[in-house]
Structure formats: C-alpha cells, structure tokens
Scaffold this motif. Structure first.
Motif, PDB file in Angstrom:
ATOM      1  N   GLY A 142       0.183  -1.015  -0.258  1.00 48.98           N
ATOM      2  CA  GLY A 142       0.005   0.109  -0.115  1.00 48.98           C
ATOM      3  C   GLY A 142       0.630   1.243   0.114  1.00 48.98           C
ATOM      4  N   TYR A 143       1.647   1.121   0.306  1.00 44.79           N
ATOM      5  CA  TYR A 143       3.333   1.834  -0.034  1.00 44.79           C
ATOM      6  C   TYR A 143       3.830   1.707  -1.281  1.00 44.79           C
ATOM      7  CZ  TYR A 143       1.028   3.710   4.164  1.00 44.79           C
ATOM      8  OH  TYR A 143      -0.137   3.227   5.680  1.00 44.79           O
ATOM      9  N   ALA A 144       4.434   3.095  -2.036  1.00 48.30           N
ATOM     10  CA  ALA A 144       5.197   3.361  -3.084  1.00 48.30           C
ATOM     11  C   ALA A 144       6.393   3.599  -2.419  1.00 48.30           C
ATOM     12  CB  ALA A 144       4.234   4.894  -3.770  1.00 48.30           C
ATOM     13  N   ALA A 145       7.045   2.976  -3.482  1.00 48.01           N
ATOM     14  CA  ALA A 145       8.709   3.150  -3.255  1.00 48.01           C
ATOM     15  C   ALA A 145       9.740   3.953  -3.628  1.00 48.01           C
ATOM     16  CB  ALA A 145       9.338   2.329  -4.352  1.00 48.01           C
ATOM     17  N   ASP A 146       9.330   4.969  -3.184  1.00 47.07           N
ATOM     18  CA  ASP A 146       9.478   6.408  -3.029  1.00 47.07           C
ATOM     19  C   ASP A 146       8.538   7.390  -2.176  1.00 47.07           C
ATOM     20  OD1 ASP A 146       7.160   6.909  -4.151  1.00 47.07           O
ATOM     21  OD2 ASP A 146       7.492   8.281  -6.229  1.00 47.07           O
ATOM     22  N   HIS A 147       8.306   6.647  -1.370  1.00 45.46           N
ATOM     23  CA  HIS A 147       7.185   7.735  -0.506  1.00 45.46           C
ATOM     24  C   HIS A 147       8.209   8.300   0.251  1.00 45.46           C
ATOM     25  CE1 HIS A 147       4.861   9.055   3.165  1.00 45.46           C
ATOM     26  NE2 HIS A 147       4.325   7.762   2.883  1.00 45.46           N
ATOM     27  N   PRO A 148       8.072   9.487   0.930  1.00 49.13           N
ATOM     28  CA  PRO A 148       9.762   9.693   1.442  1.00 49.13           C
ATOM     29  C   PRO A 148       9.094   9.671   2.362  1.00 49.13           C
ATOM     30  CG  PRO A 148       7.310  11.677   1.425  1.00 49.13           C
ATOM     31  CD  PRO A 148       7.137  10.301   0.575  1.00 49.13           C
ATOM     32  N   MET A 149       8.624   8.955   3.511  1.00 50.30           N
ATOM     33  CA  MET A 149       8.592   8.115   4.986  1.00 50.30           C
ATOM     34  C   MET A 149       9.244   6.469   4.462  1.00 50.30           C
ATOM     35  SD  MET A 149       8.950  10.880   6.683  1.00 50.30           S
ATOM     36  CE  MET A 149       8.959  10.114   8.158  1.00 50.30           C
ATOM     37  N   LEU A 150       9.596   6.219   3.141  1.00 46.68           N
ATOM     38  CA  LEU A 150       9.897   4.899   3.510  1.00 46.68           C
ATOM     39  C   LEU A 150      10.427   4.439   4.584  1.00 46.68           C
ATOM     40  CD1 LEU A 150       9.198   2.592   1.274  1.00 46.68           C
ATOM     41  CD2 LEU A 150      10.631   3.081   0.471  1.00 46.68           C
ATOM     42  N   GLU A 151      11.466   4.760   4.517  1.00 46.54           N
ATOM     43  CA  GLU A 151      12.513   3.952   5.477  1.00 46.54           C
ATOM     44  C   GLU A 151      11.571   3.977   6.875  1.00 46.54           C
ATOM     45  OE1 GLU A 151      15.333   1.662   4.594  1.00 46.54           O
ATOM     46  OE2 GLU A 151      15.031   2.598   2.805  1.00 46.54           O
ATOM     47  N   ASP A 152      11.235   5.060   7.616  1.00 50.24           N
ATOM     48  CA  ASP A 152      10.533   4.528   8.677  1.00 50.24           C
ATOM     49  C   ASP A 152       9.041   3.586   8.962  1.00 50.24           C
ATOM     50  OD1 ASP A 152      11.661   7.083  10.140  1.00 50.24           O
ATOM     51  OD2 ASP A 152      11.780   7.928   8.771  1.00 50.24           O
ATOM     52  N   LEU A 153       8.567   3.623   7.276  1.00 44.34           N
ATOM     53  CA  LEU A 153       7.102   2.605   7.045  1.00 44.34           C
ATOM     54  C   LEU A 153       7.815   1.068   7.042  1.00 44.34           C
ATOM     55  CD1 LEU A 153       5.637   4.701   4.173  1.00 44.34           C
ATOM     56  CD2 LEU A 153       4.825   5.209   6.952  1.00 44.34           C
ATOM     57  N   LYS A 154       8.893   1.101   6.307  1.00 40.93           N
ATOM     58  CA  LYS A 154       9.502   0.221   6.419  1.00 40.93           C
ATOM     59  C   LYS A 154       9.508  -1.103   7.924  1.00 40.93           C
ATOM     60  CE  LYS A 154      13.106  -0.628   3.016  1.00 40.93           C
ATOM     61  NZ  LYS A 154      13.648  -0.559   2.576  1.00 40.93           N
ATOM     62  N   ARG A 155       9.606  -0.282   8.710  1.00 44.57           N
ATOM     63  CA  ARG A 155       9.978  -1.090  10.783  1.00 44.57           C
ATOM     64  C   ARG A 155       9.261  -1.776  10.742  1.00 44.57           C
ATOM     65  NH1 ARG A 155      14.012   2.236  12.716  1.00 44.57           N
ATOM     66  NH2 ARG A 155      14.335   4.061  11.651  1.00 44.57           N
ATOM     67  N   LYS A 156       9.959  -2.671  11.146  1.00 45.14           N
ATOM     68  CA  LYS A 156       8.801  -3.802  12.157  1.00 45.14           C
ATOM     69  C   LYS A 156       8.648  -3.351  13.351  1.00 45.14           C
ATOM     70  CE  LYS A 156      10.461  -7.791   9.912  1.00 45.14           C
ATOM     71  NZ  LYS A 156      10.539  -9.092   9.386  1.00 45.14           N
ATOM     72  N   ASP A 157      10.375  -2.473  13.855  1.00 43.71           N
ATOM     73  CA  ASP A 157      10.035  -2.331  15.538  1.00 43.71           C
ATOM     74  C   ASP A 157       9.973  -0.824  15.155  1.00 43.71           C
ATOM     75  OD1 ASP A 157       9.893  -4.819  16.448  1.00 43.71           O
ATOM     76  OD2 ASP A 157      12.361  -5.315  15.730  1.00 43.71           O
ATOM     77  N   PHE A 158       9.133  -0.367  16.104  1.00 37.84           N
ATOM     78  CA  PHE A 158       9.219   1.687  16.469  1.00 37.84           C
ATOM     79  C   PHE A 158       9.533   1.445  18.641  1.00 37.84           C
ATOM     80  CE2 PHE A 158       6.679   0.775  13.602  1.00 37.84           C
ATOM     81  CZ  PHE A 158       7.033   1.883  12.408  1.00 37.84           C
ATOM     82  N   ILE A 159      10.942   0.888  18.318  1.00 40.45           N
ATOM     83  CA  ILE A 159      11.913   0.881  19.718  1.00 40.45           C
ATOM     84  C   ILE A 159      13.032   1.932  19.655  1.00 40.45           C
ATOM     85  CG2 ILE A 159      11.066  -1.483  19.915  1.00 40.45           C
ATOM     86  CD1 ILE A 159      13.835  -2.214  19.438  1.00 40.45           C
ATOM     87  N   ALA A 160      13.735   2.610  20.545  1.00 42.98           N
ATOM     88  CA  ALA A 160      14.608   3.531  20.437  1.00 42.98           C
ATOM     89  C   ALA A 160      15.254   3.454  21.406  1.00 42.98           C
ATOM     90  CB  ALA A 160      13.859   4.882  21.014  1.00 42.98           C
ATOM     91  N   VAL A 161      16.388   3.151  21.643  1.00 41.81           N
ATOM     92  CA  VAL A 161      17.432   2.277  22.358  1.00 41.81           C
ATOM     93  C   VAL A 161      18.543   3.125  23.328  1.00 41.81           C
ATOM     94  CG1 VAL A 161      18.965   0.499  23.190  1.00 41.81           C
ATOM     95  CG2 VAL A 161      16.726   0.330  21.872  1.00 41.81           C
ATOM     96  N   THR A 162      18.423   3.443  24.058  1.00 37.90           N
ATOM     97  CA  THR A 162      20.078   3.952  24.928  1.00 37.90           C
ATOM     98  C   THR A 162      21.171   2.741  25.413  1.00 37.90           C
ATOM     99  OG1 THR A 162      20.763   5.581  25.467  1.00 37.90           O
ATOM    100  CG2 THR A 162      18.761   4.719  26.773  1.00 37.90           C
ATOM    101  N   SER A 163      21.817   2.733  25.477  1.00 38.13           N
ATOM    102  CA  SER A 163      22.921   2.258  26.061  1.00 38.13           C
ATOM    103  C   SER A 163      23.240   2.432  28.102  1.00 38.13           C
ATOM    104  CB  SER A 163      24.545   1.897  25.778  1.00 38.13           C
ATOM    105  OG  SER A 163      24.217   1.539  24.464  1.00 38.13           O
ATOM    106  N   MET A 164      22.836   2.372  28.433  1.00 33.76           N
ATOM    107  CA  MET A 164      23.702   2.392  30.182  1.00 33.76           C
ATOM    108  C   MET A 164      24.958   1.970  30.844  1.00 33.76           C
ATOM    109  SD  MET A 164      20.050   3.108  32.036  1.00 33.76           S
ATOM    110  CE  MET A 164      20.587   4.410  32.744  1.00 33.76           C
ATOM    111  N   THR A 165      25.249   2.466  31.737  1.00 36.70           N
ATOM    112  CA  THR A 165      26.654   1.723  31.958  1.00 36.70           C
ATOM    113  C   THR A 165      25.868   0.862  33.429  1.00 36.70           C
ATOM    114  OG1 THR A 165      27.047   3.577  33.516  1.00 36.70           O
ATOM    115  CG2 THR A 165      27.859   3.650  31.409  1.00 36.70           C
ATOM    116  N   ARG A 166      27.053   0.446  33.975  1.00 36.71           N
ATOM    117  CA  ARG A 166      26.491  -0.765  35.360  1.00 36.71           C
ATOM    118  C   ARG A 166      26.905   0.428  35.827  1.00 36.71           C
ATOM    119  NH1 ARG A 166      29.860  -6.481  36.094  1.00 36.71           N
ATOM    120  NH2 ARG A 166      29.892  -7.344  33.817  1.00 36.71           N
ATOM    121  N   ALA A 167      27.539   1.378  36.284  1.00 42.49           N
ATOM    122  CA  ALA A 167      27.697   2.450  37.327  1.00 42.49           C
ATOM    123  C   ALA A 167      25.972   2.926  37.400  1.00 42.49           C
ATOM    124  CB  ALA A 167      28.874   3.241  37.232  1.00 42.49           C
ATOM    125  N   GLU A 168      25.458   3.317  36.628  1.00 35.89           N
ATOM    126  CA  GLU A 168      24.481   4.059  36.447  1.00 35.89           C
ATOM    127  C   GLU A 168      23.109   2.982  37.339  1.00 35.89           C
ATOM    128  OE1 GLU A 168      23.527   7.026  32.783  1.00 35.89           O
ATOM    129  OE2 GLU A 168      24.246   4.517  31.997  1.00 35.89           O
TER     130      GLU A 168
END
Length: 228
Positions: A170-196
């Motif tokens: 349902g989405y064109a190959a030239d869609h301006p948001m294609l890379e976001d539309l292709k996502r199967k996960d919508f997660i954002a991650v940040t690394s932390m330290t043992r000290a934290e």
C-alpha cells in the motif's frame, strides 16, 4: 525495602548463572537469586511507580513476582536450539495498561553482564498496531519527525529494530517516509553503564532520561488508539 541499586553482587550472580545454566545449580542457589536479583528488581519497580506516573498515567509499574513488570527468569525453549533453562539477564517492562504482553507500548530495562540498556516504544507490534503506526506516519509525517528526530531525543536515543526489505503493501517505493514505514519494530534504545544501574538514584535518573521520549511514546500510543 528501598531500592539500593543493581550492584556488583547482582551482576556477579548473573555471571555465575551464565556459567552454570542448569536446573540443579539454580535450585541450589535459588535463595541467592531471590536476594540478589528478584528482590532488588521488585524494589526498583516499586521505586519507578511514581516516576512513571509523572510521565504517563497509562504506563504501569507492577511489582509482582509473576504477571507484573518483571519478566520471568525461565526461558521458553520450545522452538529454540538453545535449551538452557534460564535467562541470564534482568528484563523489566513497564507496559501500557491496555497491553497484554511485551508487544505493547512501554519502557524496557535490560540488565546483563555484557550490556545494559533502556528501550522505549513498541517491539514487534501486531499487524493491526503496525498498520496503525504506518498510517499515522503517512498522515502526520512532520509530527513523527519531531517525535523521532528531535534534538533532545536523538541526543541519547537511537532508533533500532527490524525492517522490511521492500515497501510495505500500500506504500510506494518513493514514499518520502519509506524507511520509517518499512520498520517492523518501533523502538528507541540508549546504552547505560553498570555504574548508572548500581546507583540507588537510578529511578530519579531514569525520570530525566525518559522525559525527551514523551512525544515519541505519545505518537505510538495515539497510532494504536490508546491514550498516553
């Protein structure tokens, strides 16, 4: 008890469990697991309750041994070649009240000997939810960009997860948001330290770390028809 941090003893137990991942050893050291992993994790979840409540009235911190925010230590080995029975990390998910499993919107804390990280968003959302998120991105690209690419957000968090190789149906190959539309996960991650994570003030610190993710979480919740 008050949360005292995930210190060296907790990580040390996880290291020993990794080296002795069998039922006999775990049974002999069950009391250590409860004292060094289970109880600190429940104390942490309890301490996170008011922190999360200030961010969202719909994300829950449930300090229960089973069926709450703490993920079970027992691995599901039915479809895995790895038959070791226990997880060697602490997994804690603060899940949306409307969610029934790990695929719901929420925050995820992962503590292991080899990595410590904090995740936000939706991991492997089901098909209706995935369709809703893609539709929301398609209809409100500017709002999505602000939520997922804002300076405060990207200063600490990085979008991760699996993506399709081709455009979703349902989405064109030239869609301006294609890379976001292709996502199967919508997660954002940040690394932390043992000290934290060893710091008893971890819950307070996480309140500040999670603040810039509010727009991201609000977008995802709205996309799947839930309040944030």
């Amino acid at each position: 008890m008050a949360f005292a941090g995930f210190g060296a003893e907790t990580l040390g137990f996880l290291e020993r469990l990794s080296a002795n991942n069998n039922r006999d050893w775990f049974g002999e050291h069950k009391a250590e697991y409860e004292a060094l992993v289970l109880e600190p994790a429940l104390d942490f979840i309890t301490a996170m309750g008011p922190v999360i409540e200030k961010i969202s009235g719909h994300i829950e911190a449930v300090p229960k041994r089973q069926g709450g925010s703490l993920m079970r230590v027992y691995r599901d080995t039915r479809f895995s070649k790895d038959k070791t029975p226990y997880k060697t990390n602490i997994g804690i998910q603060f899940r949306h009240a409307a969610g029934k499993d790990v695929h719901a919107p929420g925050y995820y804390m992962h503590i292991a000997t080899d990595e410590v990280f904090l995740g936000v968003g939706m991991w492997h959302p089901d098909s209706p939810s995935l369709a809703g998120i893609r539709q929301a991105i398609d209809e409100s690209p500017d709002t999505w960009r602000k939520a997922s690419r804002g300076r405060a957000f990207t200063k600490r968090f990085e979008l991760q997860g699996d993506s399709l190789k081709r455009p979703p149906k349902g989405y064109a190959a030239d869609h301006p948001m294609l890379e976001d539309l292709k996502r199967k996960d919508f997660i954002a991650v940040t690394s932390m330290t043992r000290a934290e994570v060893a710091d008893p003030k971890l819950p307070k610190a996480l309140g500040k770390i999670l603040k810039p993710t509010e727009a991201y979480m609000a977008f995802l919740c709205a996309a799947v028809g839930q309040p944030f």
